[in-house]
Scaffold this active site. Structure first.
Site, short mmCIF file in Angstrom:
data_model
loop_
_atom_site.label_atom_id
_atom_site.label_comp_id
_atom_site.label_asym_id
_atom_site.label_seq_id
_atom_site.Cartn_x
_atom_site.Cartn_y
_atom_site.Cartn_z
N LYS A 39 0.99 -1.18 0.25
CA LYS A 39 0.07 0.37 0.29
C LYS A 39 1.06 0.80 0.05
O LYS A 39 2.07 1.49 0.11
CB LYS A 39 -0.74 0.20 1.11
CG LYS A 39 -0.12 -0.23 2.79
CD LYS A 39 -0.86 -0.27 3.85
CE LYS A 39 -0.46 -0.74 4.87
NZ LYS A 39 -1.14 -0.70 6.09
N TYR A 252 16.49 30.08 6.72
CA TYR A 252 15.01 30.89 7.47
C TYR A 252 14.96 31.21 8.58
O TYR A 252 15.10 30.34 9.25
CB TYR A 252 13.98 30.30 6.65
CG TYR A 252 13.58 30.58 5.78
CD1 TYR A 252 13.33 31.53 4.69
CD2 TYR A 252 13.58 28.74 4.34
CE1 TYR A 252 13.16 32.11 3.90
CE2 TYR A 252 13.28 29.33 3.68
CZ TYR A 252 12.80 30.22 2.75
OH TYR A 252 12.51 30.74 1.25
C1 LIG Z 1 -0.65 -1.70 6.55
C2 LIG Z 1 -0.87 -3.24 7.23
C3 LIG Z 1 -0.41 -4.50 7.38
C4 LIG Z 1 1.42 -3.96 7.56
O1 LIG Z 1 1.72 -3.82 8.09
P1 LIG Z 1 3.40 -3.16 8.90
O2 LIG Z 1 2.66 -2.95 10.20
O3 LIG Z 1 3.61 -2.29 7.89
O4 LIG Z 1 3.53 -4.85 9.04
C5 LIG Z 1 -0.72 -5.43 7.67
N1 LIG Z 1 -2.54 -5.65 7.46
C6 LIG Z 1 -3.57 -4.48 7.94
C7 LIG Z 1 -4.51 -4.30 7.68
C8 LIG Z 1 -2.06 -3.17 7.23
O5 LIG Z 1 -2.80 -2.39 7.42
#
Ligand SMILES: *Cc1c(COP(=O)(O)O)cnc(C)c1O
Length: 357
Positions: A39, A252
């Site tokens: 994702k 800045y």
């Molecule tokens: C993001 C996510 C994962 C992966 O989690 P990590 O901590 O990055 O391994 C797995 N399951 C769901 C439902 C998620 O939202």
């Protein structure tokens, strides 16, 4: 004699072999199937390249958050691997497609029960203590018998809230609640652990683990040595070097003032590239293996470093701002955040180079 133009663009190197090696390591630890969570564009590193490398190594299940991410990933991966969409499908999504929706509540179930199952089947998300997505115990209790018949369930899943805090009581409670809830779906494979969950061993084993961060080199065992290989290097070129006399402010707001006669390097990245402004006068760069301090504010496109102690640095040389010498977790700690946010914030302007799997 013509002089070579100097580099002015930052380079983001992604080591696909390290990602594949991390995935294999997680497979060995889990002892059952392991998906790739890609994702948010593969946690900022590029979902198509990451997923192709993992698919080439034998990964058969991928998870994205959003439907549009799934459509793009399908185009990149071809027809074989399963691609599940954690946030479910938007209204009107074509059910004859090849993506797998995660059903997160009664409304999702009702919608698919009315429409007929998506061609690629579904995953049912049971909440066991995260209170974010997934059917609550009360919602499960109101499911009429047969509500899920014909929905072609491929997995039941739940998500862990505190796997990166091993002593938290939810780590005992959630697998137990999941086992109880999943018992209502005999014969349906189960999916439980995220990255950190895999390191809890048998207590969090299931038919399919769903690691994300560990693939990308984030430590899934906070407080212990990082067992994962580092995956990325952010190399930012020096645009200019200047002599800054003692007593002179830089950047800045004039927030940093040279205490001694100093040499300051201006490098070509800033907060618009995801290098967090919270790292102003806190971050470090690595030059020839040694840390040099970031001085003054991080600006939109530029960062200034005190390189008085790196006298060999020249314009066009690249400074490592994230990498093995300063991991995403370490950068995050300096900025008061987590490695996930450092990775997913990586900007679109970097020239990206993929080291082959
Ligand atoms: C993001 C996510 C994962 C992966 O989690 P990590 O901590 O990055 O391994 C797995 N399951 C769901 C439902 C998620 O939202």
């Amino acid at each position: 004699m013509a002089t070579e133009p100097l580099a002015t663009e930052a380079l983001l190197q992604v080591d696909l072999a390290a990602i594949v090696s991390n995935w294999r390591d997680l497979c060995a630890r889990h002892g059952a199937a392991v998906a790739g969570v890609v994702k948010a564009d593969g946690y900022g590193l590029g979902a198509p390249a990451v997923a192709r490398a993992l698919a080439g190594a034998g990964c058969r299940h991928f998870f994205v958050a959003q439907f549009s991410e799934g459509v793009a990933l399908r185009a990149a991966l071809g027809p074989v691997p399963a691609i599940a969409v954690l946030s479910g499908f938007p209204p009107g999504a074509d059910p004859s497609g090849t993506l797998v929706p995660v059903l997160n509540g009664p409304a999702d179930i009702a919608a698919w029960a009315a429409a007929g199952p998506p061609a690629a089947g579904c995953i049912l998300h049971l909440d066991t203590g995260m209170e974010r997505l997934g059917l609550s115990p009360a919602e499960r209790a109101t499911l009429v018998p047969g509500a899920l018949d014909g929905l072609d369930l491929r997995f039941v899943m739940t998500h862990l809230a505190c796997a990166d805090e091993p002593a938290h009581p939810l780590n005992a409670a959630q697998p137990a609640r999941f086992a109880e809830a999943a018992a209502a779906f005999p014969g349906i494979p189960r999916s439980l652990a995220n990255s950190a969950g895999i390191f809890h061993g048998a207590a969090m084993a299931s038919d399919l683990a769903r690691p994300g961060c560990a693939l990308y080199g984030i430590n899934p065992t906070p407080g212990h040595d990082n067992p994962m290989r580092q995956v990325l290097r952010l190399l930012v070129p020096v645009l200019q070097l200047r002599h800054v006399p003692a007593g002179t402010p830089v950047g800045y707001g004039a927030t940093w003032v040279a205490k001694r006669d100093s040499r300051v390097a201006t490098i070509a990245a800033g907060y618009a590239d995801g290098y967090l402004r919270a790292l102003s006068s806190r971050g470090i760069g690595i030059v020839a293996g040694r840390p040099v301090p970031l001085v003054g504010r991080v600006s939109m496109d530029l960062i200034t470093l005190d390189v008085t102690d790196a006298p060999d640095l020249r314009p066009g040389d690249r400074v490592e701002m994230i990498g093995p010498g300063q991991t995403p977790d370490e950068v995050a700690a300096l900025a008061g955040t987590i490695g996930y946010e450092v990775l997913t914030g990586l900007g679109a302007r970097y020239r990206r180079q993929y080291l082959p799997a």
